[in-house]
Design a protein around this motif. Structure first.
Motif, PDB file in Angstrom:
ATOM      1  N   GLN A  95      -9.984  11.625  -7.733  1.00 35.67           N
ATOM      2  CA  GLN A  95      -9.056  10.996  -6.773  1.00 35.67           C
ATOM      3  C   GLN A  95      -7.437  11.719  -7.501  1.00 35.67           C
ATOM      4  OE1 GLN A  95      -8.244   7.100  -6.245  1.00 35.67           O
ATOM      5  NE2 GLN A  95      -7.366   7.352  -4.006  1.00 35.67           N
ATOM      6  N   PRO A  96      -6.759  12.268  -6.683  1.00 32.32           N
ATOM      7  CA  PRO A  96      -5.369  12.674  -7.132  1.00 32.32           C
ATOM      8  C   PRO A  96      -4.682  11.633  -7.684  1.00 32.32           C
ATOM      9  CG  PRO A  96      -5.819  13.547  -4.957  1.00 32.32           C
ATOM     10  CD  PRO A  96      -6.965  12.486  -5.117  1.00 32.32           C
ATOM     11  N   ASP A  97      -3.980  11.831  -8.966  1.00 33.63           N
ATOM     12  CA  ASP A  97      -3.215  10.910  -9.601  1.00 33.63           C
ATOM     13  C   ASP A  97      -1.779  10.779  -9.163  1.00 33.63           C
ATOM     14  OD1 ASP A  97      -5.286  10.364 -11.416  1.00 33.63           O
ATOM     15  OD2 ASP A  97      -4.843  11.836 -12.774  1.00 33.63           O
ATOM     16  N   GLY A  98      -1.305  11.604  -8.241  1.00 31.96           N
ATOM     17  CA  GLY A  98       0.106  11.403  -7.985  1.00 31.96           C
ATOM     18  C   GLY A  98       1.257  11.648  -8.965  1.00 31.96           C
ATOM     19  N   LEU A  99       2.312  11.580  -8.573  1.00 31.83           N
ATOM     20  CA  LEU A  99       3.269  11.747  -9.685  1.00 31.83           C
ATOM     21  C   LEU A  99       3.495  10.930 -11.008  1.00 31.83           C
ATOM     22  CD1 LEU A  99       5.723  13.592 -10.049  1.00 31.83           C
ATOM     23  CD2 LEU A  99       7.229  12.000  -9.006  1.00 31.83           C
ATOM     24  N   TRP A 144       0.711  15.293  -1.539  1.00 33.99           N
ATOM     25  CA  TRP A 144       0.576  14.454  -2.784  1.00 33.99           C
ATOM     26  C   TRP A 144       1.464  13.104  -2.543  1.00 33.99           C
ATOM     27  CZ3 TRP A 144       5.316  14.527  -5.646  1.00 33.99           C
ATOM     28  CH2 TRP A 144       6.301  15.428  -5.227  1.00 33.99           C
ATOM     29  N   SER A 145       1.345  12.277  -3.403  1.00 30.82           N
ATOM     30  CA  SER A 145       1.659  10.903  -3.486  1.00 30.82           C
ATOM     31  C   SER A 145       2.871  11.050  -4.656  1.00 30.82           C
ATOM     32  CB  SER A 145       0.792   9.843  -4.043  1.00 30.82           C
ATOM     33  OG  SER A 145       1.468   8.721  -4.462  1.00 30.82           O
ATOM     34  N   ILE A 146       3.875  10.305  -4.073  1.00 27.51           N
ATOM     35  CA  ILE A 146       5.319  10.086  -5.052  1.00 27.51           C
ATOM     36  C   ILE A 146       5.147   9.230  -5.901  1.00 27.51           C
ATOM     37  CG2 ILE A 146       6.659  11.072  -3.291  1.00 27.51           C
ATOM     38  CD1 ILE A 146       7.754   8.278  -2.850  1.00 27.51           C
ATOM     39  N   GLY A 147       3.797   8.325  -5.712  1.00 27.71           N
ATOM     40  CA  GLY A 147       3.595   7.289  -6.779  1.00 27.71           C
ATOM     41  C   GLY A 147       2.351   7.775  -7.529  1.00 27.71           C
ATOM     42  N   GLY A 148       1.523   6.516  -7.463  1.00 32.21           N
ATOM     43  CA  GLY A 148      -0.141   6.995  -8.215  1.00 32.21           C
ATOM     44  C   GLY A 148      -1.193   7.146  -7.213  1.00 32.21           C
ATOM     45  N   LEU A 200       0.777  -1.253   0.068  1.00 25.78           N
ATOM     46  CA  LEU A 200      -0.090   0.063   0.124  1.00 25.78           C
ATOM     47  C   LEU A 200       0.982   1.219   0.063  1.00 25.78           C
ATOM     48  CD1 LEU A 200      -2.784  -0.852   2.402  1.00 25.78           C
ATOM     49  CD2 LEU A 200      -2.777  -1.179   0.117  1.00 25.78           C
ATOM     50  N   ASP A 201       2.091   1.192  -0.013  1.00 23.56           N
ATOM     51  CA  ASP A 201       3.132   2.136   0.137  1.00 23.56           C
ATOM     52  C   ASP A 201       3.289   2.683  -1.507  1.00 23.56           C
ATOM     53  OD1 ASP A 201       3.568   2.144   2.773  1.00 23.56           O
ATOM     54  OD2 ASP A 201       4.968   0.669   2.648  1.00 23.56           O
ATOM     55  N   ALA A 202       3.425   4.104  -1.879  1.00 23.41           N
ATOM     56  CA  ALA A 202       3.478   4.801  -2.882  1.00 23.41           C
ATOM     57  C   ALA A 202       4.933   4.788  -3.340  1.00 23.41           C
ATOM     58  CB  ALA A 202       2.541   5.953  -3.279  1.00 23.41           C
ATOM     59  N   ARG A 203       5.322   4.264  -4.498  1.00 16.82           N
ATOM     60  CA  ARG A 203       6.543   4.492  -4.959  1.00 16.82           C
ATOM     61  C   ARG A 203       6.441   4.934  -6.509  1.00 16.82           C
ATOM     62  NH1 ARG A 203       6.849   4.525  -0.369  1.00 16.82           N
ATOM     63  NH2 ARG A 203       8.365   3.548   1.128  1.00 16.82           N
ATOM     64  N   GLY A 204       7.185   5.822  -7.239  1.00 13.28           N
ATOM     65  CA  GLY A 204       6.968   6.334  -8.278  1.00 13.28           C
ATOM     66  C   GLY A 204       8.369   6.497  -9.243  1.00 13.28           C
ATOM     67  N   PRO A 205       8.374   7.414 -10.002  1.00 10.45           N
ATOM     68  CA  PRO A 205       9.370   7.640 -11.191  1.00 10.45           C
ATOM     69  C   PRO A 205      10.621   8.319 -10.493  1.00 10.45           C
ATOM     70  CG  PRO A 205       7.604   9.113 -11.520  1.00 10.45           C
ATOM     71  CD  PRO A 205       7.177   8.259 -10.433  1.00 10.45           C
ATOM     72  N   CYS A 206      10.666   9.031  -9.508  1.00 10.09           N
ATOM     73  CA  CYS A 206      11.844   9.925  -8.732  1.00 10.09           C
ATOM     74  C   CYS A 206      12.404   9.007  -7.705  1.00 10.09           C
ATOM     75  CB  CYS A 206      11.225  11.053  -8.058  1.00 10.09           C
ATOM     76  SG  CYS A 206      12.527  11.861  -7.432  1.00 10.09           S
ATOM     77  N   PRO A 207      13.701   8.400  -8.023  1.00  7.75           N
ATOM     78  CA  PRO A 207      14.391   7.622  -7.313  1.00  7.75           C
ATOM     79  C   PRO A 207      14.777   8.364  -6.036  1.00  7.75           C
ATOM     80  CG  PRO A 207      15.818   8.187  -9.235  1.00  7.75           C
ATOM     81  CD  PRO A 207      14.376   8.638  -9.487  1.00  7.75           C
ATOM     82  N   GLY A 208      15.089   9.534  -5.924  1.00  9.29           N
ATOM     83  CA  GLY A 208      15.306  10.066  -4.738  1.00  9.29           C
ATOM     84  C   GLY A 208      14.351  10.298  -3.728  1.00  9.29           C
ATOM     85  N   LEU A 209      13.121  10.780  -4.425  1.00  7.02           N
ATOM     86  CA  LEU A 209      11.755  10.598  -3.395  1.00  7.02           C
ATOM     87  C   LEU A 209      11.559   9.280  -2.956  1.00  7.02           C
ATOM     88  CD1 LEU A 209       9.421  12.878  -5.270  1.00  7.02           C
ATOM     89  CD2 LEU A 209      10.925  13.672  -3.275  1.00  7.02           C
TER      90      LEU A 209
END
Length: 431
Positions: free
Chosen positions: A155-159, A136-140, A75-84
């Protein structure tokens, strides 16, 4: 970092200043005194000494104790930015990958030494475009940001869902959305290409990453039929994926006070294990390396500093400033006349003068913002006020001509600008 380039304006955070380190507040005061500088190129030697110095105690970034690595859960958001992603895995922002504006500003300062001006702008912009005006979410999309908050239409789309609004084509390690079908997973062939670059004086520094960006730019032209190099997403965000890689990920030391980025550190921040030729990528497991040190106190990476890097890259590769895109087939890149976009305020001849490149990028996005927000919010007043304050503060550090309006109709010919993707609410246009 794919940045992904992308929050409450600095003036709105006065009540939160006590949450930040003393050096953080001192830098804010120092930056304010230097905003009269007429151009970022003049500011470079004043704000950012070539030899910033090194203080191990001040610059050490912990990855133990409260900041020990914890793998993301389902359930944890992860996305395109490796630093975040790394910041979330080490609890410098909440582990679920959803953070407030203040948490993003504080986290990027603590871990990387991002300037408060740049951190404030990026955090506020993300909250407006990818979140609910405060977080905001660093993922979706995530249950942590439910439907309807902040007057949102959905719903916010996130990064992950901010293609050509925040996240952009030509990432060093992520594929173009319309080429590979997602914009957040590392593509091993791209990472291999980056890892195999000949090292510069400071490892994977800008002397090798900038030519790599030029190669990736041409790959997007030749492989992505919907490639789009927008005024904001292309000119203002795309270069950050490369400058942030070196400026933030490189390990600072007494020998290399500006940082040295080696293969092991590059792998750690990109969730790569194994040896060359047999790398393994584990999505979302980006980690802060052991014995790793951030930018020096007083040498934070600010908006003027970023502009210097942006202009240096564009001077070497002028195509980076070509606004336009492919028109539905590969190798169909068509540029637009910047003078037509801006009523003659900017043109191809003056874009590299002074602060104009970043002025144009930020001013275009600000002028186009009302139409963009109408696709996200039922009433845009609060969102527009928040993002306008962020842009105004960012632009106050630059010397810009006045831009009264922009003609976004010039961009309608590009499907990468107009197209929505996989249910995300990005069909209202990009930037």
């Amino acid at each position: 970092m794919k940045v992904n380039t992308s929050f409450v304006a600095l003036a709105m955070l006065a009540g939160e200043a006590s949450a930040f380190p003393a050096a953080f507040k001192a830098m804010v005061a120092g930056n304010a005194a230097k905003r009269a500088t007429s151009s970022a190129s003049e500011a470079r030697s004043d704000l950012h000494p070539r030899v910033p110095g090194f203080n191990a105690e001040q610059q050490y970034v912990s990855n133990t104790g409260a900041h020990a690595f914890v793998a993301p859960g389902s359930l944890d958001a992860r996305g395109p930015c490796p630093g975040l992603n790394a910041m979330a895995n080490h609890n410098y922002i909440p582990h679920n990958g959803v953070a407030t504006i203040a948490e993003f500003i504080n986290g990027t300062y603590e871990v990387f030494g991002m300037g408060t001006d740049l951190g404030t702008f990026l955090a506020t912009y993300g909250a407006v475009i990818d979140g609910d005006l405060t977080s905001w979410s660093i993922g979706g999309p995530t249950a942590a940001l439910p439907l309807g908050l902040g007057g949102l239409l959905g719903q916010p789309d996130g990064l992950v869902g901010s293609h050509n609004k925040y996240e952009a084509d030509v990432s060093p390690t992520r594929g173009d959305l319309y080429e590979v079908g997602n914009d957040y997973l590392l593509q091993l062939p791209q990472f291999n290409d980056m890892y195999n670059l000949p090292l510069g004086p400071n490892g994977y520094d800008l002397s090798v990453l900038t030519p790599f960006r030029a190669d990736r730019f041409q790959q997007s032209v030749s492989m992505n039929p919907y490639f789009f190099n927008g005024p904001f997403s292309g000119i203002g965000v795309q270069p950050a994926a490369y400058t942030f890689t070196y400026r933030f990920m490189s390990n600072k030391s007494a020998e290399y006070p500006e940082g040295y980025l080696d293969g092991d550190v590059l792998k750690s921040f990109h969730s790569i294990t194994g040896d060359p030729g047999s790398f393994t990528y584990t999505p979302g497991y980006e980690a802060i390396p052991d014995n790793w040190y951030k930018r020096a106190i007083g040498d934070e990476y600010t908006i003027p500093y970023f502009l210097v890097d942006l202009v240096a890259a564009a001077t070497q590769y002028p195509e980076f400033l070509d606004v336009g895109g492919n028109t539905g087939t590969t190798n169909s890149f068509t540029g637009v006349d910047i003078a037509d976009l801006t009523g003659g305020v900017y043109n191809a001849q003056n874009l590299l003068e002074g602060d104009n490149a970043l002025c144009f990028s930020y001013q275009f996005a600000q002028q186009a913002m009302p139409d963009l927000l109408k696709g996200l919010y039922s009433v845009i007043t609060d969102a527009l006020s928040e993002v306008n304050t962020a842009f105004d503060n960012a632009l106050s550090e630059l010397s810009c001509p006045q831009l009264e309006s922009v003609d976004t109709s010039q961009l309608q010919q590009f499907p990468g600008y107009t197209q929505s993707y996989d249910g995300y609410s990005e069909g209202s246009g990009g930037l």
